[in-house]
Design an enzyme around this catalytic site. Sequence first.
Site, PDB file in Angstrom:
ATOM      1  N   ARG A  54       0.784  -1.227   0.000  1.00  0.00           N
ATOM      2  CA  ARG A  54       0.000   0.000   0.000  1.00  0.00           C
ATOM      3  C   ARG A  54       0.820   1.283   0.000  1.00  0.00           C
ATOM      4  O   ARG A  54       0.571   2.201  -0.766  1.00  0.00           O
ATOM      5  CB  ARG A  54      -0.915   0.043   1.232  1.00  0.00           C
ATOM      6  N   THR A  55       1.804   1.345   0.885  1.00  0.00           N
ATOM      7  CA  THR A  55       2.507   2.620   1.038  1.00  0.00           C
ATOM      8  C   THR A  55       3.222   2.990  -0.261  1.00  0.00           C
ATOM      9  O   THR A  55       3.090   4.103  -0.764  1.00  0.00           O
ATOM     10  CB  THR A  55       3.510   2.552   2.215  1.00  0.00           C
ATOM     11  N   LYS A  83      25.717  -6.182  -4.389  1.00  0.00           N
ATOM     12  CA  LYS A  83      27.179  -6.214  -4.596  1.00  0.00           C
ATOM     13  C   LYS A  83      27.895  -5.591  -3.403  1.00  0.00           C
ATOM     14  O   LYS A  83      29.097  -5.377  -3.429  1.00  0.00           O
ATOM     15  CB  LYS A  83      27.546  -5.415  -5.852  1.00  0.00           C
ATOM     16  N   ARG A 104      11.634   3.510   2.956  1.00  0.00           N
ATOM     17  CA  ARG A 104      11.239   2.612   4.056  1.00  0.00           C
ATOM     18  C   ARG A 104      12.470   1.776   4.412  1.00  0.00           C
ATOM     19  O   ARG A 104      13.148   1.245   3.535  1.00  0.00           O
ATOM     20  CB  ARG A 104      10.106   1.698   3.622  1.00  0.00           C
ATOM     21  N   HIS A 132       6.054   5.818  11.323  1.00  0.00           N
ATOM     22  CA  HIS A 132       5.394   5.647  10.020  1.00  0.00           C
ATOM     23  C   HIS A 132       4.457   6.849   9.853  1.00  0.00           C
ATOM     24  O   HIS A 132       3.227   6.703   9.841  1.00  0.00           O
ATOM     25  CB  HIS A 132       4.642   4.322   9.984  1.00  0.00           C
TER      26      HIS A 132
HETATM   27  C1  NCD Z   1       2.295  -1.282   7.968  1.00  0.00           C
HETATM   28  C2  NCD Z   1       3.769  -1.132   8.133  1.00  0.00           C
HETATM   29  O1  NCD Z   1       4.509  -1.295   7.173  1.00  0.00           O
HETATM   30  O2  NCD Z   1       4.164  -0.804   9.243  1.00  0.00           O
HETATM   31  N1  NCD Z   1       1.815  -1.291   6.669  1.00  0.00           N
HETATM   32  C3  NCD Z   1       1.404  -0.116   6.090  1.00  0.00           C
HETATM   33  O3  NCD Z   1       2.194   0.710   5.744  1.00  0.00           O
HETATM   34  N2  NCD Z   1       0.090   0.078   5.946  1.00  0.00           N
HETATM   35  C4  NCD Z   1       1.598  -2.210   8.844  1.00  0.00           C
HETATM   36  C5  NCD Z   1       2.121  -3.595   9.062  1.00  0.00           C
HETATM   37  O4  NCD Z   1       3.023  -4.050   8.386  1.00  0.00           O
HETATM   38  O5  NCD Z   1       1.563  -4.249   9.959  1.00  0.00           O
END
Ligand code: NCD
Length: 314
Positions: A54-55, A83, A104, A132
């Site tokens: 999703r993100t 590498k 991320r 997040h």
């Molecule tokens: C979450 C995350 O990556 O922290 N996902 C998201 O971005 N909606 C939630 C999760 O992984 O539980």
Amino acid sequence: MWKNRDLIEITDFTRKDIEILFKQADIFLETRLAPLKILEGKIMATAFFEPSTRTRLSFEAAMHRLGGSVIGFSSTAGTSMEKGESPEDTIRMLDTYSDVIVIRHPGEGVMEGFARLAKQPLINAGEGQTNHPTQALVDLYTIIKEKGKIEGLEYGVMGDVKHARTVKDFIKGLSIFGIREITVVSPKKLAPDESFVKSIEWRGIKLNHYEKIEDVISRLDVLYLVRLQVERFSNLREAKEFKGSYILTLEKLKSAKKDLRILHPLPRTEELPSEVDNTPYAAYFKQVFYSIPVRMAILSLILTDIERVQEGLI
Ligand code: NCD
């Protein structure tokens, strides 16, 4: 002011900043997310050192809807990190290729260092077990859309609060809106640790811990549920101990208020059975929908002068 700013921690932003963001998201919603050209010629780089559906895809969709382009990777497989290239060098390189970098990473507290390396604004799309911020903004926006306000509601969070960054940032986000008390429901060992409890107390929120959702469900207006973060345990055997230790069945929702809203950042596992999907409580697919206008607003506020347009300055 949002322009050219890094988005690393939700608490770096004031209530006023967030209200400007939500106003911009409303503007995009009013035009039904119609494609625009305000980011034409701009490039967004996505650097995902951890899995995401999703993100990453909603950031990409938001960028495309604003007329911009996207480059990046969704795992280190296939990149020069195989590498032995460091994340730092990879980010330096993306910095020269793009106008904004969305990252991320599983490491704790790494974003500050990445942001110092990059001249372009950096957006934190998930950092270790702590941050997040863009998900929290989506969550707060969803509550406003569903309930008309954030203040004056009873909040509960349920699940692996110890390891999940989404729920921690959700709680931090609520503190910006003056919430003073939140009910935490989890097995004892999955309750947030002392340092988080202290830091959130310092921000004015008292967390009240319960082990059974049945004991509190009747007074909640919003319940935020998270999955067991299996990948954050030191070994799988330890995680298995908690598998199925909390499940929000319809039966447990029997005494819920009629207008309770259930949020979940997704992905879900067994904690949220699909039998809840067709109830009026379910707001988690709406969160998915609202992630687009919110991320469109984030990108356009950081990359253009749209905030000054909103204020009538240009
Ligand atoms: C979450 C995350 O990556 O922290 N996902 C998201 O971005 N909606 C939630 C999760 O992984 O539980």
